[in-house]
Design a protein around this motif. Structure first.
Motif, mmCIF file in Angstrom:
data_model
loop_
_atom_site.group_PDB
_atom_site.id
_atom_site.type_symbol
_atom_site.label_atom_id
_atom_site.label_comp_id
_atom_site.label_asym_id
_atom_site.label_seq_id
_atom_site.Cartn_x
_atom_site.Cartn_y
_atom_site.Cartn_z
ATOM 1 N N VAL A 169 10.528 -54.548 -16.696
ATOM 2 C CA VAL A 169 9.284 -54.581 -17.456
ATOM 3 C C VAL A 169 9.493 -55.243 -18.724
ATOM 4 O O VAL A 169 8.754 -56.197 -19.095
ATOM 5 C CB VAL A 169 8.625 -53.397 -17.826
ATOM 6 C CG1 VAL A 169 7.528 -53.514 -18.799
ATOM 7 C CG2 VAL A 169 7.954 -52.787 -16.326
ATOM 8 N N LEU A 170 10.575 -55.078 -19.539
ATOM 9 C CA LEU A 170 11.067 -55.708 -20.699
ATOM 10 C C LEU A 170 11.334 -57.029 -20.692
ATOM 11 O O LEU A 170 11.093 -57.999 -21.191
ATOM 12 C CB LEU A 170 12.092 -54.833 -21.590
ATOM 13 C CG LEU A 170 11.454 -53.820 -22.221
ATOM 14 C CD1 LEU A 170 12.844 -52.973 -22.901
ATOM 15 C CD2 LEU A 170 10.544 -54.060 -23.266
ATOM 16 N N MET A 171 11.875 -57.365 -19.470
ATOM 17 C CA MET A 171 12.430 -58.782 -18.985
ATOM 18 C C MET A 171 10.979 -59.769 -18.712
ATOM 19 O O MET A 171 11.217 -60.741 -19.255
ATOM 20 C CB MET A 171 13.479 -58.645 -17.836
ATOM 21 C CG MET A 171 13.913 -59.941 -17.374
ATOM 22 S SD MET A 171 14.925 -61.004 -18.654
ATOM 23 C CE MET A 171 16.496 -60.086 -18.483
ATOM 24 N N ILE A 172 10.377 -58.803 -18.056
ATOM 25 C CA ILE A 172 8.975 -59.710 -17.689
ATOM 26 C C ILE A 172 8.343 -59.958 -18.934
ATOM 27 O O ILE A 172 7.690 -61.102 -19.073
ATOM 28 C CB ILE A 172 8.181 -59.085 -16.628
ATOM 29 C CG1 ILE A 172 9.063 -59.121 -15.382
ATOM 30 C CG2 ILE A 172 6.920 -59.572 -16.495
ATOM 31 C CD1 ILE A 172 8.227 -58.151 -14.239
ATOM 32 N N TYR A 173 8.181 -59.192 -19.770
ATOM 33 C CA TYR A 173 7.445 -59.216 -21.101
ATOM 34 C C TYR A 173 8.134 -60.479 -21.787
ATOM 35 O O TYR A 173 7.584 -61.111 -22.494
ATOM 36 C CB TYR A 173 7.566 -57.832 -21.887
ATOM 37 C CG TYR A 173 7.079 -58.119 -23.423
ATOM 38 C CD1 TYR A 173 5.983 -58.241 -23.649
ATOM 39 C CD2 TYR A 173 8.118 -58.053 -24.523
ATOM 40 C CE1 TYR A 173 5.571 -58.694 -24.944
ATOM 41 C CE2 TYR A 173 7.739 -58.247 -25.768
ATOM 42 C CZ TYR A 173 6.249 -58.357 -26.124
ATOM 43 O OH TYR A 173 5.850 -58.814 -27.176
ATOM 44 N N CYS A 174 9.674 -60.355 -22.036
ATOM 45 C CA CYS A 174 10.074 -61.588 -22.825
ATOM 46 C C CYS A 174 9.877 -62.906 -21.937
ATOM 47 O O CYS A 174 9.745 -63.690 -22.745
ATOM 48 C CB CYS A 174 11.622 -61.339 -22.890
ATOM 49 S SG CYS A 174 12.092 -60.162 -23.848
ATOM 50 N N LEU A 175 9.964 -62.723 -20.858
ATOM 51 C CA LEU A 175 9.722 -64.398 -20.165
ATOM 52 C C LEU A 175 8.298 -64.540 -20.418
ATOM 53 O O LEU A 175 8.099 -65.935 -20.532
ATOM 54 C CB LEU A 175 9.936 -64.159 -18.785
ATOM 55 C CG LEU A 175 11.535 -64.044 -18.417
ATOM 56 C CD1 LEU A 175 11.713 -63.721 -16.830
ATOM 57 C CD2 LEU A 175 12.254 -65.223 -18.790
ATOM 58 N N ILE A 176 7.361 -63.676 -20.573
ATOM 59 C CA ILE A 176 5.953 -64.100 -20.563
ATOM 60 C C ILE A 176 5.605 -64.675 -21.818
ATOM 61 O O ILE A 176 4.869 -65.774 -22.124
ATOM 62 C CB ILE A 176 5.013 -63.041 -20.323
ATOM 63 C CG1 ILE A 176 4.816 -62.744 -18.620
ATOM 64 C CG2 ILE A 176 3.426 -63.202 -20.701
ATOM 65 C CD1 ILE A 176 4.078 -61.461 -18.346
ATOM 66 N N THR A 177 6.307 -63.998 -22.977
ATOM 67 C CA THR A 177 6.417 -64.445 -24.196
ATOM 68 C C THR A 177 7.307 -65.584 -24.838
ATOM 69 O O THR A 177 6.744 -66.126 -25.819
ATOM 70 C CB THR A 177 6.656 -63.044 -25.244
ATOM 71 O OG1 THR A 177 7.951 -62.815 -25.020
ATOM 72 C CG2 THR A 177 5.528 -62.110 -24.982
ATOM 73 N N SER A 178 8.101 -66.289 -23.546
ATOM 74 C CA SER A 178 8.787 -67.254 -23.941
ATOM 75 C C SER A 178 8.428 -68.325 -23.072
ATOM 76 O O SER A 178 9.073 -68.329 -21.973
ATOM 77 C CB SER A 178 10.428 -66.896 -23.964
ATOM 78 O OG SER A 178 10.881 -68.100 -24.067
ATOM 79 N N PRO A 179 7.430 -69.057 -22.937
ATOM 80 C CA PRO A 179 6.782 -69.797 -22.104
ATOM 81 C C PRO A 179 7.892 -70.963 -21.663
ATOM 82 O O PRO A 179 7.835 -71.314 -20.641
ATOM 83 C CB PRO A 179 5.549 -70.336 -22.660
ATOM 84 C CG PRO A 179 5.486 -70.235 -23.945
ATOM 85 C CD PRO A 179 6.296 -69.151 -24.300
ATOM 86 N N VAL A 180 8.545 -71.564 -22.686
ATOM 87 C CA VAL A 180 9.618 -72.524 -22.232
ATOM 88 C C VAL A 180 10.628 -72.189 -21.311
ATOM 89 O O VAL A 180 11.016 -72.779 -20.262
ATOM 90 C CB VAL A 180 9.909 -73.188 -23.367
ATOM 91 C CG1 VAL A 180 11.050 -74.380 -23.156
ATOM 92 C CG2 VAL A 180 9.147 -73.885 -24.394
ATOM 93 N N GLY A 186 18.970 -67.036 -23.885
ATOM 94 C CA GLY A 186 20.152 -66.284 -24.496
ATOM 95 C C GLY A 186 19.594 -65.209 -25.534
ATOM 96 O O GLY A 186 19.768 -64.141 -25.547
ATOM 97 N N ALA A 187 18.504 -65.802 -26.523
ATOM 98 C CA ALA A 187 17.799 -64.909 -27.380
ATOM 99 C C ALA A 187 16.862 -63.698 -26.488
ATOM 100 O O ALA A 187 16.941 -62.713 -26.752
ATOM 101 C CB ALA A 187 16.964 -65.461 -28.232
ATOM 102 N N VAL A 188 16.298 -64.404 -25.484
ATOM 103 C CA VAL A 188 15.552 -63.419 -24.317
ATOM 104 C C VAL A 188 16.457 -62.432 -23.857
ATOM 105 O O VAL A 188 16.225 -61.319 -23.790
ATOM 106 C CB VAL A 188 14.572 -64.223 -23.452
ATOM 107 C CG1 VAL A 188 14.033 -63.384 -22.561
ATOM 108 C CG2 VAL A 188 13.610 -65.193 -24.203
ATOM 109 N N LEU A 189 17.377 -62.758 -23.254
ATOM 110 C CA LEU A 189 18.415 -62.002 -22.483
ATOM 111 C C LEU A 189 19.230 -60.897 -23.263
ATOM 112 O O LEU A 189 18.697 -59.523 -23.206
ATOM 113 C CB LEU A 189 19.570 -62.716 -21.876
ATOM 114 C CG LEU A 189 20.574 -62.000 -21.340
ATOM 115 C CD1 LEU A 189 19.838 -61.313 -19.994
ATOM 116 C CD2 LEU A 189 21.936 -62.540 -20.782
#
Length: 198
Positions: A96-107, A159-162
């Motif tokens: 869930v946190l990974m999906i949240y990060c991907l949604i908040t980082s559109p690029v 990298g920041a998202v991960l």
């Protein structure tokens, strides 16, 4: 006065296979003898396995069970037992946190979607492609696409998202595992099972 001792050293020995002299050094990887990655579950199968073994969220978030440990030994046992008992819940939190990060980082999401679409197209077409006189199989095309995408993901901030996801997940999971009193929910019949799992 000197006694002689005789030791029987006869037997058959297997000589290790010799490596070919040309082209391989001692650091080469023996690819045929590596374990196959084909028996690993797909991400969709992994999600289904996690969903089947989830503990109820009402038990997971029961605030009456959050207490501090009395001693370090009890804290260590609590963390170990919580990690094994709530393993699927912790994996779900990470996803869930990974999906949240991907949604908040559109690029980053756009680059990942483009790479996934490209890999799907390469696999569906399943044709060799000639580039500068060199024929590339579909597997090599997918590897090349992922190698091209790696710098793009770096520039997009993957990298920041991960690392944010790993950090936030570890913080939440460790906080829950340290303070959740699993003794309040584990009954005597489950105790034997947990002892075998841990």
């Amino acid at each position: 006065m000197a006694e002689t001792t005789s030791i029987d050293v006869s037997g058959e020995m297997e000589v290790p296979p010799q490596r070919p002299a040309g082209g391989q050094n001692r650091f080469s990887i023996d690819m045929p003898n590596l374990p196959s990655l084909s028996n690993l579950p797909t991400p969709l199968e992994l999600i289904h396995m996690v969903r089947r073994s989830l503990r109820p969220w009402t038990v997971f978030f029961n605030i009456n069970n959050f207490k501090t440990a009395v001693s370090m030994q009890r804290l260590q046992n609590r963390v170990t037992r919580n990690l094994s008992y709530f393993q699927s819940n912790y994996i779900f939190i990470f996803i869930v946190l990974m999906i949240y990060c991907l949604i908040t980082s559109p690029v980053t999401l756009l680059v990942i979607a483009a790479v996934a679409y490209g890999c799907h197209k390469i696999r569906s077409v399943n044709n060799n492609v000639n580039i500068a006189g060199y024929s590339m199989s579909p597997k090599q095309q997918v590897i090349a696409l992922n190698m091209v995408a790696a710098p793009l993901l770096f520039l997009a901030g993957a990298g920041a998202v991960l690392f944010w996801t790993l950090g936030a997940s570890c913080f939440v999971i460790c906080l829950h595992a340290v303070f959740y009193n699993i003794d309040a929910i584990v009954t005597e019949e489950n105790e034997l099972f947990l002892a075998q799992v841990v």
